[in-house]
Design a protein around this motif. Structure first.
Motif, PDB file in Angstrom:
ATOM      1  N   LEU A  84       0.835  -1.202   0.000  1.00 16.85           N
ATOM      2  CA  LEU A  84       0.000   0.000   0.000  1.00 16.85           C
ATOM      3  C   LEU A  84       0.869   1.251   0.000  1.00 16.85           C
ATOM      4  O   LEU A  84       1.849   1.326   0.718  1.00 16.85           O
ATOM      5  N   GLN A  85       0.477   2.245  -0.826  1.00 10.53           N
ATOM      6  CA  GLN A  85       1.157   3.536  -0.810  1.00 10.53           C
ATOM      7  C   GLN A  85       0.525   4.403   0.273  1.00 10.53           C
ATOM      8  O   GLN A  85      -0.684   4.626   0.247  1.00 10.53           O
ATOM      9  N   ASN A  86       1.303   4.897   1.192  1.00 10.51           N
ATOM     10  CA  ASN A  86       0.831   5.776   2.268  1.00 10.51           C
ATOM     11  C   ASN A  86      -0.497   5.336   2.877  1.00 10.51           C
ATOM     12  O   ASN A  86      -1.470   6.088   2.842  1.00 10.51           O
ATOM     13  N   PRO A  87      -0.561   4.148   3.417  1.00  9.77           N
ATOM     14  CA  PRO A  87      -1.834   3.713   3.997  1.00  9.77           C
ATOM     15  C   PRO A  87      -2.224   4.541   5.221  1.00  9.77           C
ATOM     16  O   PRO A  87      -1.345   5.016   5.950  1.00  9.77           O
ATOM     17  N   THR A  88      -3.511   4.743   5.409  1.00  9.76           N
ATOM     18  CA  THR A  88      -3.996   5.401   6.629  1.00  9.76           C
ATOM     19  C   THR A  88      -3.907   4.387   7.770  1.00  9.76           C
ATOM     20  O   THR A  88      -3.749   3.188   7.534  1.00  9.76           O
ATOM     21  N   MET A  89      -4.083   4.890   8.996  1.00 14.34           N
ATOM     22  CA  MET A  89      -4.079   3.992  10.165  1.00 14.34           C
ATOM     23  C   MET A  89      -5.157   2.927  10.000  1.00 14.34           C
ATOM     24  O   MET A  89      -4.971   1.758  10.322  1.00 14.34           O
ATOM     25  N   GLN A  90      -6.312   3.397   9.492  1.00  8.70           N
ATOM     26  CA  GLN A  90      -7.449   2.489   9.358  1.00  8.70           C
ATOM     27  C   GLN A  90      -7.159   1.399   8.323  1.00  8.70           C
ATOM     28  O   GLN A  90      -7.479   0.228   8.535  1.00  8.70           O
ATOM     29  N   GLU A  91      -6.554   1.813   7.200  1.00 12.27           N
ATOM     30  CA  GLU A  91      -6.221   0.814   6.172  1.00 12.27           C
ATOM     31  C   GLU A  91      -5.206  -0.204   6.705  1.00 12.27           C
ATOM     32  O   GLU A  91      -5.271  -1.387   6.399  1.00 12.27           O
TER      33      GLU A  91
END
Ligand code: HEC
Ligand code: HEC
Length: 258
Positions: A152-159
């Motif tokens: 994943l590119q720059n995943p969020t905390m949730q992702e």
């Protein structure tokens, strides 16, 4: 058991309760566990319940003797009655994924060269933590490339949370790359849905996803996850599917930007 509850078991999550509950209460709770779960085998410890997504498990009764290892899976067909043959077919199609320790008479080769097969010799298709490299079968097989999760590119905390949950709970059947083309997924019938296929995903909304994950799809190995994942965790899994496999048809509710 009284000793384990009182003093715990070192190196495990089982802590001692010596300072929390009295020795009389420890004796009572141990009695309860022994009576309810070990002697009476209470319904609340069984897996195939309506709540877990198995509304009428009795319909598979013909397959029970294979799940319970009462009949060996490799019993020659002519030694089985018609109902037992049907039971074995059901077992091989719908149960062996989880009940992968069926009994066999002849350990023989690891599996038959058929698309529907079953592992022997306690074989595991997954890389064990102890082994440094993938086992010889999956690494040499066409399934190996589906064992890689997308980066994943720059995943969020949730992702990130969703990724961990998906890889722990769903990848077993849907493959780490979401295609369902891993070893288990390839012979499950019906196949786990390919979560990267535009055709499948075109009409997949966040609401539909939420409902399927929560309640499962009766009659398939896709079980209900509501007893395992809470609402926030399901949202995280949805955010991950949306990001890693295929964008959803409608914006996922409750998905956060960072
Ligand atoms: C998604 C995983 C999964 C699938 C698929 C599955 N089972 Fe199970 N089954 C379990 C688990 C977990 C248990 C509880 C195991 C234990 O208590 O040791 C269980 C227990 C059982 C039991 C023991 C009694 C009970 O009800 O708890 C029978 C019989 C059984 N399964 C039959 C089947 C049959 C037949 C199928 C196929 C139609 C099937 N199972 C498919 C996970 C699964
Ligand atoms: C034991 C195997 C198994 C596991 C574990 C599993 N699934 Fe499934 N899943 C399936 C199968 C099989 C289908 C396809 C059923 C069909 O085609 O009718 C399916 C279908 C789906 C679908 C498609 C639903 C639709 O309406 O098209 C989604 C989305 C899904 N699964 C997500 C998940 C998620 C998320 C998890 C983890 C929380 C998960 N699955 C865990 C076997 C599994």
């Amino acid at each position: 058991m009284i000793n384990a509850v009182t003093y715990g078991r070192s190196d495990t999550a089982m802590l001692g309760f010596v300072n929390t509950i009295s020795s009389e209460d420890i004796a009572l709770v141990v009695d309860f566990v022994r009576r309810e779960f070990m002697q009476n085998k209470a319904r609340n410890t069984t897996y195939h319940t309506v709540e877990n997504g198995w509304p009428d498990h009795q319909q598979y009764a013909l397959a029970f003797p294979f799940a319970l290892e009462e009949i060996a899976l490799d019993t020659p067909s002519e030694q089985l009655g018609a109902q037992q043959r049907t039971g074995r077919r059901i077992f091989m199609q719908s149960c062996v994924t989880c009940h992968d320790r069926g009994r066999v008479n002849d350990e023989g080769v690891i599996w038959d060269p058929r698309p529907v097969s079953y592992p022997r010799n306690q074989y595991s298709h997954r890389q064990t933590e102890a082994a440094a490299s993938p086992d010889s079968i999956s690494s040499a097989s066409p399934y190996a490339r589906h064992e890689q999760a997308p980066v994943l590119q720059n995943p969020t905390m949730q992702e990130k949370e969703g990724e961990a949950l998906f890889q722990k709970n769903c990848a077993f059947c849907h493959a780490p790359d979401g295609t369902g083309k891993n070893w288990i997924g390839s012979f499950l019938e019906p196949h786990p849905r390919n979560l990267t296929d535009p055709e499948n995903m075109r009409e997949m909304t966040a609401e539909r996803l939420r409902q399927v994950i929560r309640d499962g799809l009766p009659g398939t190995t896709m079980s209900a996850w509501k007893g395992v994942l809470d609402a926030g965790q399901i949202t995280a899994v949805i955010a991950y599917i949306n990001q890693a496999f295929h964008p959803l048809a409608s914006a996922p509710d409750g998905v956060t930007a960072d």
